[in-house]
Design a protein around this motif. Structure first.
Motif, short mmCIF file in Angstrom:
data_model
loop_
_atom_site.label_atom_id
_atom_site.label_comp_id
_atom_site.label_asym_id
_atom_site.label_seq_id
_atom_site.Cartn_x
_atom_site.Cartn_y
_atom_site.Cartn_z
N ASN A 1 -4.55 -3.94 0.57
CA ASN A 1 -3.60 -2.91 0.94
C ASN A 1 -2.35 -3.02 0.09
N LEU A 2 -1.88 -1.89 -0.36
CA LEU A 2 -0.67 -1.85 -1.16
C LEU A 2 0.55 -1.69 -0.27
N GLU A 3 1.66 -2.28 -0.71
CA GLU A 3 2.93 -2.03 -0.04
C GLU A 3 3.29 -0.57 -0.30
N TRP A 4 3.75 0.12 0.73
CA TRP A 4 3.96 1.56 0.60
C TRP A 4 5.34 1.96 1.09
N ASP A 5 6.08 2.68 0.26
CA ASP A 5 7.37 3.24 0.63
C ASP A 5 7.57 4.47 -0.24
N SER A 61 -2.89 12.19 -5.83
CA SER A 61 -2.05 12.97 -4.93
C SER A 61 -1.03 12.10 -4.19
N CYS A 62 -1.21 10.78 -4.21
CA CYS A 62 -0.29 9.92 -3.47
C CYS A 62 0.25 8.74 -4.27
N ILE A 63 -0.30 8.49 -5.45
CA ILE A 63 0.15 7.33 -6.23
C ILE A 63 0.10 7.66 -7.72
N THR A 64 1.04 7.11 -8.45
CA THR A 64 1.05 7.19 -9.91
C THR A 64 1.07 5.76 -10.43
N ILE A 65 0.11 5.43 -11.28
CA ILE A 65 0.07 4.10 -11.88
C ILE A 65 0.93 4.14 -13.14
N GLU A 66 1.95 3.30 -13.18
CA GLU A 66 2.87 3.27 -14.32
C GLU A 66 2.36 2.33 -15.43
N SER A 67 1.93 1.13 -15.03
CA SER A 67 1.50 0.15 -16.04
C SER A 67 0.78 -1.00 -15.36
N TYR A 76 3.48 0.72 -9.78
CA TYR A 76 3.03 2.03 -9.30
C TYR A 76 4.14 2.73 -8.54
N ASP A 77 4.05 4.03 -8.49
CA ASP A 77 4.99 4.85 -7.73
C ASP A 77 4.26 5.48 -6.55
N CYS A 78 4.85 5.38 -5.38
CA CYS A 78 4.35 6.05 -4.18
C CYS A 78 4.92 7.46 -4.19
N THR A 79 4.07 8.46 -4.25
CA THR A 79 4.54 9.83 -4.39
C THR A 79 4.50 10.63 -3.09
N THR A 80 4.00 10.03 -2.02
CA THR A 80 3.98 10.69 -0.71
C THR A 80 4.46 9.69 0.33
N THR A 81 4.67 10.18 1.54
CA THR A 81 5.14 9.29 2.60
C THR A 81 4.06 8.32 3.07
N ALA A 82 2.81 8.73 2.96
CA ALA A 82 1.72 7.84 3.37
C ALA A 82 0.40 8.33 2.79
N PRO A 83 -0.43 7.40 2.33
CA PRO A 83 -1.76 7.82 1.87
C PRO A 83 -2.61 8.22 3.07
N THR A 84 -3.63 9.01 2.81
CA THR A 84 -4.53 9.42 3.88
C THR A 84 -5.69 8.43 3.98
N SER A 85 -6.52 8.61 4.95
CA SER A 85 -7.70 7.75 5.10
C SER A 85 -8.70 7.98 3.97
N SER A 87 -7.63 8.33 0.75
CA SER A 87 -7.02 7.85 -0.48
C SER A 87 -7.73 6.60 -0.97
N TYR A 88 -7.75 6.41 -2.27
CA TYR A 88 -8.48 5.29 -2.84
C TYR A 88 -7.83 4.82 -4.14
N LEU A 89 -8.19 3.61 -4.55
CA LEU A 89 -7.74 3.02 -5.80
C LEU A 89 -8.83 2.06 -6.24
N ASN A 90 -9.51 2.34 -7.34
CA ASN A 90 -10.59 1.51 -7.85
C ASN A 90 -10.06 0.67 -9.02
N ILE A 91 -10.18 -0.65 -8.87
CA ILE A 91 -9.70 -1.58 -9.88
C ILE A 91 -10.82 -2.54 -10.21
N ILE A 92 -11.02 -2.80 -11.49
CA ILE A 92 -11.98 -3.83 -11.88
C ILE A 92 -11.28 -4.84 -12.80
#
Length: 96
Positions: A1-5, A61-67, A76-85, A87-92
């Motif tokens: 889980n990401l910290e979200w604000d 729609s809810c996050i922008t990856i900066e670097s 990363y930048d949080c672009t909304t108040t809260a991600p939805t159920s 929302s996803y982020l795939n990292i390898i």
């Protein structure tokens, strides 16, 4: 889980998240007796700089990856108040 604000820039250490998944609170069960301790497993995982970090897809729609740094710190930048159920982020991580 990401910290979200909402509307703030955050960082997360992807290597720490990855290695946390391999830090058991109980003895490991393995076919190879070398891997019966967390220390032995950590030695195999290597260091943060031993990997390339890739974001393969995410919910723009809810996050922008900066670097992502060479040691796995993702900004990363949080672009909304809260991600939805949905929302996803795939990292390898790819071992160099």
């Amino acid at each position: 889980n990401l910290e979200w604000d909402a509307n703030t820039t955050k960082t997360v250490n992807l290597y720490d998240v990855y290695t946390h998944n391999f830090t058991p609170s109980t003895p490991l069960i393995s076919s190879n007796s070398v891997f019966t301790t967390a220390t032995a497993l950590t030695n195999v995982l290597g260091e943060a700089g031993d990997y390339d970090y890739l974001v393969t897809d995410y919910d723009a729609s809810c996050i922008t990856i900066e670097s992502i740094s060479a040691t796995g710190v993702m900004t990363y930048d949080c672009t909304t108040t809260a991600p939805t159920s949905l929302s996803y982020l795939n990292i390898i991580l790819i071992k160099k």
